[in-house]
Design a protein around this motif. Structure first.
Motif, mmCIF file in Angstrom:
data_model
loop_
_atom_site.group_PDB
_atom_site.id
_atom_site.type_symbol
_atom_site.label_atom_id
_atom_site.label_comp_id
_atom_site.label_asym_id
_atom_site.label_seq_id
_atom_site.Cartn_x
_atom_site.Cartn_y
_atom_site.Cartn_z
ATOM 1 N N GLY A 3 0.801 -1.201 0.000
ATOM 2 C CA GLY A 3 0.000 0.000 0.000
ATOM 3 C C GLY A 3 0.841 1.262 0.000
ATOM 4 N N PRO A 4 0.195 2.422 0.196
ATOM 5 C CA PRO A 4 0.878 3.694 0.039
ATOM 6 C C PRO A 4 1.956 3.971 1.080
ATOM 7 C CG PRO A 4 -1.348 4.032 0.840
ATOM 8 C CD PRO A 4 -1.204 2.578 0.499
ATOM 9 N N ASP A 5 1.878 3.390 2.261
ATOM 10 C CA ASP A 5 2.877 3.681 3.287
ATOM 11 C C ASP A 5 4.041 2.708 3.247
ATOM 12 O OD1 ASP A 5 1.833 1.988 6.275
ATOM 13 O OD2 ASP A 5 1.406 1.480 4.218
ATOM 14 N N SER A 6 4.110 1.907 2.192
ATOM 15 C CA SER A 6 5.140 0.875 2.153
ATOM 16 C C SER A 6 6.424 1.412 1.559
ATOM 17 C CB SER A 6 4.661 -0.336 1.364
ATOM 18 O OG SER A 6 4.456 0.023 0.025
ATOM 19 N N PRO A 12 8.385 -2.948 4.771
ATOM 20 C CA PRO A 12 7.006 -2.858 4.296
ATOM 21 C C PRO A 12 6.156 -1.758 4.929
ATOM 22 C CG PRO A 12 7.244 -4.708 5.771
ATOM 23 C CD PRO A 12 8.615 -4.128 5.574
ATOM 24 N N GLY A 13 6.607 -1.058 5.941
ATOM 25 C CA GLY A 13 5.785 -0.051 6.585
ATOM 26 C C GLY A 13 4.857 -0.674 7.610
ATOM 27 N N ARG A 19 -0.199 -6.725 8.282
ATOM 28 C CA ARG A 19 -0.645 -7.822 7.408
ATOM 29 C C ARG A 19 0.191 -9.075 7.628
ATOM 30 N NH1 ARG A 19 -0.607 -3.513 3.632
ATOM 31 N NH2 ARG A 19 -2.691 -2.706 3.369
ATOM 32 N N LEU A 20 1.497 -8.879 7.811
ATOM 33 C CA LEU A 20 2.371 -10.029 8.048
ATOM 34 C C LEU A 20 2.124 -10.668 9.411
ATOM 35 C CD1 LEU A 20 5.723 -8.731 6.553
ATOM 36 C CD2 LEU A 20 4.282 -10.556 5.651
ATOM 37 N N ALA A 21 1.671 -9.885 10.377
ATOM 38 C CA ALA A 21 1.437 -10.408 11.727
ATOM 39 C C ALA A 21 0.166 -11.236 11.824
ATOM 40 C CB ALA A 21 1.372 -9.252 12.728
ATOM 41 N N ALA A 22 -0.775 -11.067 10.911
ATOM 42 C CA ALA A 22 -2.077 -11.738 11.023
ATOM 43 C C ALA A 22 -1.962 -13.259 10.957
ATOM 44 C CB ALA A 22 -3.025 -11.235 9.936
#
Length: 85
Positions: A3-6, A12-13, A19-22
Motif C-alpha cells: 500500500g501507500p505507506d510501504s 514494508p511499513g 498484514r504479516l502479523a495476522a
C-alpha cells in the motif's frame, strides 16, 4: 504489495507489518485453542467436540487466508535476490 505507506520489500511499513502479523497470530491462536481443551466451550454448545472444530478450525482457516502477504513477500525477496546474481 503493502500500500501507500510501504517502502521496499524489506521495509514494508506499518500496514505491511500488520498484514504479516495476522497469519502467525491466527496460527498461534489455533494451537492454543486446540491444546487448551476448551474449544467446545467458546463457540459450540455441544459437549465433547473435537479440538479441531469451532474456533480452532476458524483460526486455521483465517491463518491460511491471511497467508498471501507472506507469499508476496517471499516472491519479492526471491526476485530481488535473483536480480543481484
Amino acid at each position: 504489495m503493502f500500500g501507500p505507506d510501504s517502502g521496499s520489500a524489506s521495509d514494508p511499513g506499518l500496514a505491511g507489518w500488520l498484514r504479516l502479523a495476522a497469519a502467525p497470530t491466527f496460527a498461534v491462536m489455533a494451537l492454543v485453542t486446540a491444546l487448551s481443551g476448551d474449544a467446545g466451550m467458546i463457540c459450540s454448545a455441544m459437549p465433547n467436540t473435537s479440538p479441531f472444530s469451532g474456533m480452532t478450525l476458524m483460526y486455521v482457516l483465517m491463518s491460511i487466508f491471511h497467508g498471501m502477504p507472506w507469499l508476496n513477500l517471499m516472491a519479492r525477496l526471491r526476485r530481488s535476490a535473483a536480480r543481484r546474481v
